[in-house]
Write an enzyme that holds these catalytic residues in place. Structure first.
Site, PDB file in Angstrom:
ATOM      1  CG  ASP A  79      -3.913  -3.016 -11.320  1.00  0.00           C
ATOM      2  OD1 ASP A  79      -2.946  -3.693 -11.708  1.00  0.00           O
ATOM      3  OD2 ASP A  79      -3.899  -2.351 -10.280  1.00  0.00           O
ATOM      4  CG  ASP A 262       1.105  -4.388 -11.411  1.00  0.00           C
ATOM      5  OD1 ASP A 262      -0.064  -4.367 -11.850  1.00  0.00           O
ATOM      6  OD2 ASP A 262       1.466  -3.697 -10.444  1.00  0.00           O
TER       7      ASP A 262
END
Length: 383
Positions: A79, A262
């Site tokens: 992430d 992201d």
């Protein structure tokens, strides 16, 4: 008193032995740590870097990382929008994974007292979370590159991460993975997200990331509310078909919008006003496939009776200014599940470029130079 005097020399010998033993163990560990770090640096200086296979898995993308001594390989969701690396640890209240759960007592290099054993909590935009304590242990990547005393969260209670053993956080902040590996990887990483679970993409660091991504163009990373911790870029406009949608300024001082790149958010989030225009234009261009309906926050239509190969999905282009345009392939414009197709964007207060729009792109993050680079993979990601 005589018994005490007779015992004293033996006690002193035992104490000296203990001190020497502890010093030997500590020195050996320091030497091993130093050799490991030097090995990692040598690996990078030789131009090899590190390149890891990346697999699509449910809601995210999985990469294998080793923890502890002996090493336990675990599948972590990676992430770029989170700075905390964490894994599920015994005892675990809510753990659900196919792999063994990390047991700190089985690792000879585990420590929870180097900088203090303190509770930690990591929560996410979708209400998932991980809670536990901050600890240290050896983290190992491929080719034997390891990082002793790596700080991470040992989680005893998680929600929303079934199937993953934890999360590798690549956001830039103090004690993040990027910060803790700066001397080895020079704050450089890159990836290509595969569109299919049967395909393999990559996550690369250092020199290997530069070679694997080979950016066709670069855009500046810009400061957000937390400085440069998050990976913001300026998005000027979005074009769908022939219609150009201007992005609103976040702060009123520019003609662009700061958006986050992201890898932990599935779909792109746009300001509600822009999303409404995008959805309306999408429906207009796809009118022959209506009626349209809402599924959650997404605009969808039914594909029954249509040959998917003959459907012309409208082109969507992300415009970063100065003719730096990123035109998305149809697979990144819509999400197709069973007989339904949905525009893979949603309206939200926060503006994010999510993973669906990043599929099959080589994306390079050069954090120290405050740049992010893009290039198209040839058809699909290749590890």
């Amino acid at each position: 008193m005589g018994d005490l005097l007779r015992f004293l020399p033996s006690f002193c010998h035992l104490l000296c032995f203990c001190i020497l033993f502890v010093s030997f163990v500590y020195g050996a560990r320091e030497l091993a740590d130093d050799l490991s770090t030097k090995g990692a640096r040598a690996l990078l200086s030789s131009g090899q870097g590190i390149k890891l296979p990346l697999k699509k898995s449910g809601r995210g993308y999985a990469v294998t990382v080793g923890f502890g001594t002996p090493k336990l390989d675990l599948s972590l969701m990676f992430d770029s929008g989170s700075h905390t690396t964490w894994i599920k640890c015994k005892p675990c209240i809510t753990c659900n994974q196919n792999e063994p759960i990390f047991d700190p007592f089985q690792s000879s290099t585990f420590s929870s007292c180097i900088s203090g054993n303190y509770p930690a909590n990591q929560s996410y935009h979708d209400k998932s979370y991980a809670t536990g304590i901050t600890v240290h242990d050896t983290l190992t990547l491929s080719n034997g590159v390891s990082f002793p005393n790596f700080e991470f969260l040992c989680s005893h209670n998680t929600s929303g991460f079934d199937g993953f053993a934890g999360l590798l956080g690549l956001e830039f902040s103090e004690n993040s993975f990027i910060s803790q590996t700066t001397e080895t990887f020079s704050q450089i990483f890159g990836y290509c997200l595969p569109s299919l679970e049967s395909s393999t993409g990559f996550l690369a660091f250092g020199d290997e990331a530069v070679a694997a991504c080979s950016p066709q163009f670069r855009v500046p990373l810009v400061a957000g509310p937390n400085g440069y911790d998050d990976y913001y870029v300026d998005l000027v406009a979005i074009t769908i078909g022939e219609k150009r949608l201007q992005m609103p300024s976040n702060d009123g001082s520019s003609s662009s919008s700061k958006v986050i790149l992201d890898s932990g958010t599935p779909f792109s989030h746009l300001p509600q006003s822009v999303y409404s225009e995008l959805s309306s234009s999408f429906q207009e261009l796809m009118s022959e496939y209506g009626p349209f309906y809402s599924s959650g926050s997404m605009t969808c239509f039914n594909l029954e009776g249509h040959d998917l190969s003959t459907i012309n999905i409208p082109t969507i282009t992300l415009q970063f200014g100065d003719s730096l345009d990123l035109t998305l392939g149809s697979i990144s414009v819509v999400l197709i599940e069973n007989s339904n197709a949905c525009l893979a964007f949603i309206g939200d207060d926060e503006t994010i470029i999510g993973t669906h729009q990043q599929q099959n792109l080589n994306i390079l993050y050069d954090i120290s130079n405050k740049q992010v680079g893009f290039s198209f993979s040839q058809g699909s990601c290749s590890y």
